[in-house]
Design a protein around this motif. Structure first.
Motif, short mmCIF file in Angstrom:
data_model
loop_
_atom_site.label_atom_id
_atom_site.label_comp_id
_atom_site.label_asym_id
_atom_site.label_seq_id
_atom_site.Cartn_x
_atom_site.Cartn_y
_atom_site.Cartn_z
N ARG A 55 -1.52 5.38 -8.81
CA ARG A 55 -0.11 5.62 -8.47
C ARG A 55 0.07 5.70 -6.95
O ARG A 55 -0.76 6.27 -6.25
CB ARG A 55 0.38 6.91 -9.10
CG ARG A 55 1.77 7.35 -8.63
CD ARG A 55 2.15 8.72 -9.16
NE ARG A 55 2.64 8.64 -10.53
CZ ARG A 55 3.02 9.72 -11.23
NH1 ARG A 55 2.95 10.93 -10.70
NH2 ARG A 55 3.46 9.57 -12.46
N LEU A 56 1.18 5.14 -6.51
CA LEU A 56 1.63 5.25 -5.13
C LEU A 56 3.02 5.85 -5.18
O LEU A 56 3.90 5.32 -5.88
CB LEU A 56 1.65 3.88 -4.47
CG LEU A 56 1.77 3.83 -2.94
CD1 LEU A 56 0.54 4.47 -2.29
CD2 LEU A 56 1.92 2.38 -2.48
N GLN A 57 3.23 6.96 -4.48
CA GLN A 57 4.52 7.66 -4.55
C GLN A 57 4.98 8.05 -3.16
O GLN A 57 4.22 8.62 -2.38
CB GLN A 57 4.40 8.91 -5.43
CG GLN A 57 5.68 9.74 -5.50
CD GLN A 57 5.58 10.86 -6.51
OE1 GLN A 57 4.85 10.76 -7.50
NE2 GLN A 57 6.34 11.94 -6.30
N GLY A 58 6.24 7.74 -2.85
CA GLY A 58 6.82 8.10 -1.56
C GLY A 58 8.32 8.23 -1.68
O GLY A 58 8.90 8.06 -2.77
N ARG A 59 8.96 8.52 -0.58
CA ARG A 59 10.42 8.68 -0.57
C ARG A 59 11.10 7.37 -0.96
O ARG A 59 10.74 6.30 -0.46
CB ARG A 59 10.89 9.12 0.81
CG ARG A 59 12.35 9.53 0.87
CD ARG A 59 12.73 9.92 2.31
NE ARG A 59 14.12 10.33 2.38
CZ ARG A 59 14.52 11.59 2.29
NH1 ARG A 59 13.63 12.55 2.12
NH2 ARG A 59 15.80 11.91 2.37
N ALA A 60 12.08 7.45 -1.83
CA ALA A 60 12.78 6.25 -2.29
C ALA A 60 13.64 5.67 -1.16
O ALA A 60 14.37 6.42 -0.51
CB ALA A 60 13.64 6.56 -3.50
N PRO A 61 13.57 4.36 -0.93
CA PRO A 61 14.44 3.76 0.08
C PRO A 61 15.88 3.71 -0.41
O PRO A 61 16.14 3.73 -1.61
CB PRO A 61 13.85 2.35 0.24
CG PRO A 61 13.23 2.07 -1.09
CD PRO A 61 12.71 3.38 -1.59
N VAL A 62 16.80 3.65 0.53
CA VAL A 62 18.21 3.53 0.17
C VAL A 62 18.48 2.19 -0.50
O VAL A 62 19.23 2.09 -1.46
CB VAL A 62 19.10 3.71 1.42
CG1 VAL A 62 20.57 3.48 1.07
CG2 VAL A 62 18.91 5.10 2.02
N ASP A 95 3.52 3.03 3.99
CA ASP A 95 3.61 3.72 5.27
C ASP A 95 3.82 5.23 5.14
O ASP A 95 3.50 5.98 6.05
CB ASP A 95 4.76 3.12 6.11
CG ASP A 95 4.48 1.69 6.51
OD1 ASP A 95 3.30 1.33 6.61
OD2 ASP A 95 5.45 0.95 6.71
N ASP A 96 4.34 5.68 4.03
CA ASP A 96 4.64 7.11 3.87
C ASP A 96 4.53 7.46 2.39
O ASP A 96 5.54 7.65 1.70
CB ASP A 96 6.04 7.42 4.40
CG ASP A 96 6.39 8.90 4.27
OD1 ASP A 96 5.45 9.72 4.22
OD2 ASP A 96 7.58 9.22 4.22
N ALA A 97 3.31 7.53 1.90
CA ALA A 97 3.14 7.71 0.46
C ALA A 97 1.89 8.53 0.16
O ALA A 97 1.04 8.78 1.03
CB ALA A 97 3.05 6.35 -0.22
N ILE A 98 1.79 8.94 -1.08
CA ILE A 98 0.61 9.63 -1.62
C ILE A 98 0.00 8.73 -2.67
O ILE A 98 0.70 8.18 -3.53
CB ILE A 98 1.00 10.97 -2.24
CG1 ILE A 98 1.61 11.90 -1.19
CG2 ILE A 98 -0.20 11.64 -2.90
CD1 ILE A 98 2.22 13.17 -1.77
N PRO A 135 -3.69 6.13 0.48
CA PRO A 135 -2.52 5.35 0.07
C PRO A 135 -2.65 3.86 0.36
O PRO A 135 -2.09 3.04 -0.36
CB PRO A 135 -1.36 5.99 0.84
CG PRO A 135 -2.00 6.79 1.93
CD PRO A 135 -3.33 7.21 1.42
N LEU A 136 -3.40 3.50 1.41
CA LEU A 136 -3.61 2.07 1.68
C LEU A 136 -4.41 1.41 0.57
O LEU A 136 -4.11 0.30 0.12
CB LEU A 136 -4.31 1.89 3.03
CG LEU A 136 -3.50 2.26 4.26
CD1 LEU A 136 -4.36 2.17 5.52
CD2 LEU A 136 -2.27 1.37 4.38
N VAL A 137 -5.43 2.13 0.09
CA VAL A 137 -6.24 1.61 -1.01
C VAL A 137 -5.41 1.56 -2.29
O VAL A 137 -5.42 0.56 -3.02
CB VAL A 137 -7.50 2.48 -1.21
CG1 VAL A 137 -8.26 2.04 -2.46
CG2 VAL A 137 -8.40 2.40 0.01
#
Length: 207
Positions: A49-56, A71-74, A97-99
C-alpha cells in the motif's frame, strides 16, 4: 501490532453505502490510497500500500495518481489471513514509499480509493470512495482493538458486507465493482439490507 493482547489481528465491520454521506466532507485531509495485491487466494493475501494526502484534482490516470503519491506518502506491506466473525489476521510492516510506489506501479491488480476518516459516537469510521474500475463503490468500515460488538450503525450504512468476500479489497482488485454493480443492485433490491446478528446488539441510528 495491537496492544490489546490480540497480537496481529484486526477487528472490523464493513458496510455498503449507497450514497456518499455528507459527514465524509468533515475530514479536512482525506487520503488517497493505492494498494496492489501481489497474491490473493482462499482468503490469504499479500498487499503493498501507498497512502498520502489526496490531491484536489483526481482526473489523472491511475498511474499518474500513484506517481503523485510517492513524494509524500507512507508505504506498507501486509500479510492477511482469512476473515471470520469480523476478525482477521493482519501483519504489517513499513516500506520505503519509493519502493512501495514502484511495486504498485508495476502490479497488475491495484485498488485506488479516497479515504475519509470521521469520528461518530464512540467509534472512528473510515469511508472509502473507490476510483477507476471500482467506481462508484463506497464502503464504510469501523475498526477496534477488540471484537466490534454492540455497534451503533450510522444511517448511511445500507447493508453489512463484513462476511461478503466480494467486498474484500483483494477480490475487488481482480473483479472490479464496476463490472458487477448492476447485478449487485438487483440482488440488494431482492434480498434487502442485512446486518450481522452474532456480534452483540446492533443499534441503528434514528431508531
Amino acid at each position: 501490532m495491537s496492544d490489546s493482547g490480540f497480537g496481529d489481528f484486526e477487528f472490523e465491520r464493513k458496510f455498503f453505502v449507497a450514497d456518499m454521506p455528507a459527514v465524509a466532507a468533515s475530514d479536512p485531509s482525506p487520503a488517497l490510497i493505492a494498494q496492489a495485491y501481489l497474491f490473493a487466494a482462499d482468503g490469504y493475501a499479500v498487499r503493498v500500500r501507498l497512502q498520502g494526502r489526496a490531491p484536489v484534482d483526481l482526473d489523472g490516470t491511475p498511474a499518474e495518481l500513484v506517481s503523485a503519491l510517492v513524494d509524500d506518502a507512507i508505504g506498507t506491506m501486509t500479510a492477511k489471513g482469512p476473515a471470520a466473525g469480523g476478525t482477521r489476521y493482519e501483519a504489517e510492516r513499513e516500506l520505503d514509499p519509493l519502493v512501495a510506489g514502484q511495486i504498485v506501479s508495476r502490479a497488475a491488480h491495484v485498488i485506488l480509493k479516497i479515504r475519509s476518516s470521521v469520528w461518530l459516537g464512540e467509534d472512528g469510521w473510515v469511508i472509502d470512495r473507490f476510483l477507476a474500475g471500482n467506481a462508484p463503490l463506497v464502503l464504510a468500515e469501523v475498526e477496534r482493538n477488540t471484537p466490534v460488538v454492540d455497534l451503533a450503525i450510522p444511517s448511511f450504512c445500507t447493508t453489512e458486507v463484513s462476511e461478503d468476500d466480494r467486498f474484500r479489497n483483494e477480490y475487488l482488485a481482480h473483479h472490479p465493482f464496476g463490472t458487477w454493480a448492476p447485478d449487485y443492485a438487483r440482488e440488494l433490491e431482492l434480498i434487502g439490507p442485512r446486518f450481522v446478528e452474532t456480534l452483540g446488539q446492533n443499534e441503528f441510528e434514528g431508531t
